[in-house]
Design an enzyme around this catalytic site. Structure first.
Site, PDB file in Angstrom:
ATOM      1  CB  CYS A 333      10.391  67.057  49.738  1.00 33.51           C
ATOM      2  SG  CYS A 333       9.660  67.467  51.320  1.00 33.51           S
ATOM      3  NE  ARG A 362      12.451  63.214  59.578  1.00 30.09           N
ATOM      4  CZ  ARG A 362      12.044  62.260  58.763  1.00 30.09           C
ATOM      5  NH1 ARG A 362      11.552  61.124  59.265  1.00 30.09           N
ATOM      6  NH2 ARG A 362      12.123  62.417  57.445  1.00 30.09           N
ATOM      7  CD  GLN A 380      14.933  60.878  55.292  1.00 27.30           C
ATOM      8  OE1 GLN A 380      14.763  61.993  54.836  1.00 27.30           O
ATOM      9  NE2 GLN A 380      13.940  60.068  55.535  1.00 27.30           N
ATOM     10  CG  ASP A 382      14.899  62.269  50.959  1.00 28.09           C
ATOM     11  OD1 ASP A 382      14.066  61.511  50.448  1.00 28.09           O
ATOM     12  OD2 ASP A 382      14.600  63.240  51.661  1.00 28.09           O
ATOM     13  CG  HIS A 384      12.066  64.389  46.672  1.00 32.11           C
ATOM     14  ND1 HIS A 384      13.164  64.577  47.492  1.00 32.11           N
ATOM     15  CD2 HIS A 384      10.996  64.240  47.496  1.00 32.11           C
ATOM     16  CE1 HIS A 384      12.777  64.551  48.752  1.00 32.11           C
ATOM     17  NE2 HIS A 384      11.474  64.349  48.790  1.00 32.11           N
ATOM     18  CE  LYS A 463       4.141  55.682  55.665  1.00 32.69           C
ATOM     19  NZ  LYS A 463       5.156  56.004  56.682  1.00 32.69           N
ATOM     20  CG  HIS A 509       8.066  62.679  48.911  1.00 31.75           C
ATOM     21  ND1 HIS A 509       8.492  63.863  49.486  1.00 31.75           N
ATOM     22  CD2 HIS A 509       6.877  62.960  48.328  1.00 31.75           C
ATOM     23  CE1 HIS A 509       7.602  64.806  49.269  1.00 31.75           C
ATOM     24  NE2 HIS A 509       6.613  64.290  48.560  1.00 31.75           N
TER      25      HIS A 509
END
Length: 645
Positions: A333, A362, A380, A382, A384, A463, A509
């Site tokens: 992000c 992670r 990911q 991912d 945004h 979320k 996100h």
């Protein structure tokens, strides 16, 4: 005393227990299947006196979700009783019910063996046959501590000190007692369908600094048929284990030399990833996303500014370059917000949708690492979405519908879960209320049912989690949509509104598949290794009978490759049956056999892994059959897509 039981008004004598009340409102057959009672949101033992404040009492049946949890918790106590009888020096710690079963942690001088589990299970059955009563007594903190001190149960004493309550409930059956809030079944004879499964190590309270305990896992159900069905499902899951199939299909591996939670993708596994990622990029471009990419590491100050350093630091890795601290990104992000800030956006420019197949790291504890499902380095899908407040619901619904299209294409059923503000969080109450309201209204607009998961949101916003169900009815959390008013504020994201003034946007996100590694692991187990034709690394294998067909085999291979079909030729000097069996073990969708008759006719003989064998067809017909099979999932899911190569 009058009370309503299952819609029926009954008169109770003073001091009547829950069992008495339920017997009045239920038939004998119904009551036989009751494990505990329920008053409002409170579960009560059948032997508990009906509270004077209770106006409605409901039965909790053995086959209900709440009933199964009680059965599993009670079976955990049954197991602990057996362990203490067979191994008196074992220290008892905690033993909760979990999904589909239970566990109990013990401190014992040596590892428990499979033979020990058999003996424990036999002792549990003996206790069931004795039909011992479960009873509960309330003790003060001092009384409870003294009680467990006399039993030499040091872990229970530690729990009492740490919980700091004034009173504790202690459940007993036979000679066994445990600190527990309950409720439990009335008698051990009600626990007839259970099985001990395995032993694993577990740190006391999950802290690696504490002593390693032994955790015995088991499963328990309301009847033997349900237990048998579950055990069959577990056996099938073992056959589908993605780690085993990953080796068998030569897709990926892990190595101690590389490090825990780090995946090495082999050529075939790498190709599966490439196909999946290429398809995802095209799907995102069709939906108005822009492809971006950020660096793997960013300065620590950025992670401090975002709140990750204070709220997520224990899950991050850090390094130093030129005496400057950097954080290895656990998510994407921050880079996406900096990309947004490259120029001043107008209200006409919104929404901005940034998509990245971003590699993140992670820190996961070594004990939870599991093949592709739980890793330390992963990719990911991912994105945004930065938008105006008036666009928020449409953007959330757009992501939800995107997820729905993808799940339908793969044949997954799914359900949604709304996770609310956790204890550890950043941002104002007002922003959290606005974000939660936006997600709630979007979910309501879908017309689909969803559940609430209190306190499990991200630290910066609530979320929606999408939980998919695989072919073995196991649930996996993959997609997520997080609504964030906080980070746009912290990074001073703005746009120029229609009024010429600067305004603060909102950021979503979201991931669709989630971790690519984990999703591939789920797919491998869902399809038992037989990946869909469009995703299979090898779609067809040419198999010759003798060397006499080698020239035509090369022609056929070149033809299929020209059509965009992933084909390989097995020209080894092996028997035909051996080569076909090997292709079946490797889950290759189509085997194209070439013998003298096929060469003469310019054809191949098709054998499919699902048993449908069209027989001898031309090369063109074989190619079209494979290409049609590769398109089928997209057509079934209402999507248009083509992939070649």
């Amino acid at each position: 005393m009058q009370i309503e039981v299952s819609g029926k008004q009954v008169e109770l004598a003073e001091g009547a227990v829950c069992a008495d009340a339920l017997k009045e409102g239920l038939s004998k057959k119904q009551f036989k299947n009751v494990v505990v009672a329920k008053c409002g949101d409170t579960l009560l033992d059948l032997t508990t006196a009906v509270p004077t404040t209770c106006t409605t009492l409901e039965p909790v049946f053995a086959d209900s979700e709440e009933g199964l949890e009680v059965i599993r918790h009670s079976t955990a106590h049954l197991m602990a009783e057996a362990v203490k009888k067979l191994f008196p020096s074992a220290q008892v710690t905690i033993g909760p019910a979990i999904k589909d079963g239970f566990y109990y942690d013990f401190d014992y001088e040596r590892p428990f063996t499979p033979e020990d589990l058999e003996a424990i299970e036999k002792e549990m059955l003996s206790s069931v046959g004795a039909n011992k009563d479960f009873s509960c007594q309330t003790m003060s903190a001092d009384e409870a501590k003294k009680y467990f001190a006399e039993m030499d149960e040091s872990y229970k004493q530690e729990l009492i000190d740490d919980l700091g309550a004034e009173q504790y409930s202690v459940y007993t059956h036979g000679d066994f007692a445990d600190l527990c809030r309950g409720p439990h079944v009335a008698r051990t004879g009600m626990l007839k369908a259970f099985k001990l499964l395995s032993v694993a190590g577990a740190y006391w309270r999950g802290d690696e600094k504490n002593k390693m305990l032994q955790r015995i896992y088991g499963t328990a159900w309301n009847d033997p048929k349900a237990l048998k069905k579950h055990l069959n499902r577990l056996e099938e899951a073992k056959k589908r284990d993605h780690r085993k199939l990953g080796t068998q299909l030569d897709l990926f591996s892990t190595h101690d030399d590389v490090g825990g939670g780090m995946i090495l993708w082999h050529p075939k596994g790498g190709l599966v990833r490439a196909i999946l990622e290429d398809w995802e990029r095209k799907e995102h471009l069709k939906r108005g996303y822009q492809i971006v990419q950020g660096p793997l590491i960013l300065k620590r100050e950025l992670w401090e500014k975002s709140g990750h350093y204070d709220n997520y630091r224990e899950n991050m890795y850090f390094t130093e370059i030129d005496e400057q601290a950097y954080g290895i990104k656990p998510m994407n992000c921050l880079s996406h917000m900096l990309i947004y800030k490259r120029k001043l956006m107008s209200y006409r420019d919104l929404p901005q949708r940034y998509f990245e197949l971003g590699v993140v790291h992670r820190h996961e504890k070594s004990g939870v690492l599991h093949g592709l499902m739980r890793v330390r380095s992963f990719t990911q899908d991912d994105a945004h979405l930065i938008c105006r407040k008036d666009q928020l619901q449409d953007e959330i619904l757009g992501v939800y519908n995107f997820v729905s299209d993808i799940m339908n294409m793969f044949g997954f059923e799914f359900e949604a879960e709304l996770s609310t503000r956790p204890e550890k969080s950043v941002g104002s109450d007002e922003d959290w209320e606005l974000a939660t309201k936006a997600l709630t209204e979007a979910l309501d607009a879908t017309g689909k049912d969803y559940s609430i998961n209190e306190g499990d949101g991200a630290f910066y916003g609530p979320k929606i989690d999408i939980i998919l169900k695989d072919s073995l009815e196991r649930r996996w959390q993959c997609a997520t949509i997080q609504c964030d008013f906080t980070l746009p504020e912290r990074f001073d994201l703005v746009y120029v509104g229609e009024d010429g003034e600067r305004h603060r946007p909102v950021m979503l996100h979201r991931v669709i598949l989630g971790s690519i590694e984990r999703f591939i692991g789920v797919l491998i187990e869902h399809f038992a290794g037989a990946l869909p034709v469009w995703l299979a690394p090898v779609q067809a294998r040419l198999v010759n009978v003798t060397d006499a067909q080698l020239d035509f085999m090369k022609e056929a291979e070149a033809f299929f490759l020209s059509k965009g079909i992933r084909v390989e030729a097995d020209t080894r000097n092996e028997k035909l049956g051996y080569k076909i069996r090997e292709a079946q073990v490797e889950k290759i969708p189509y085997m194209l056999v070439i013998g003298d008759k096929e060469v003469e006719a310019g054809c191949v003989n098709i054998r499919s892994r699902d048993g449908e064998d069209p027989g001898m067809v031309t090369l063109e017909e074989a190619a079209q059959l494979i290409l049609d099979a590769a398109k089928a999932p997209f057509e079934a899911g209402g999507m248009s897509y083509s992939f070649s190569g």
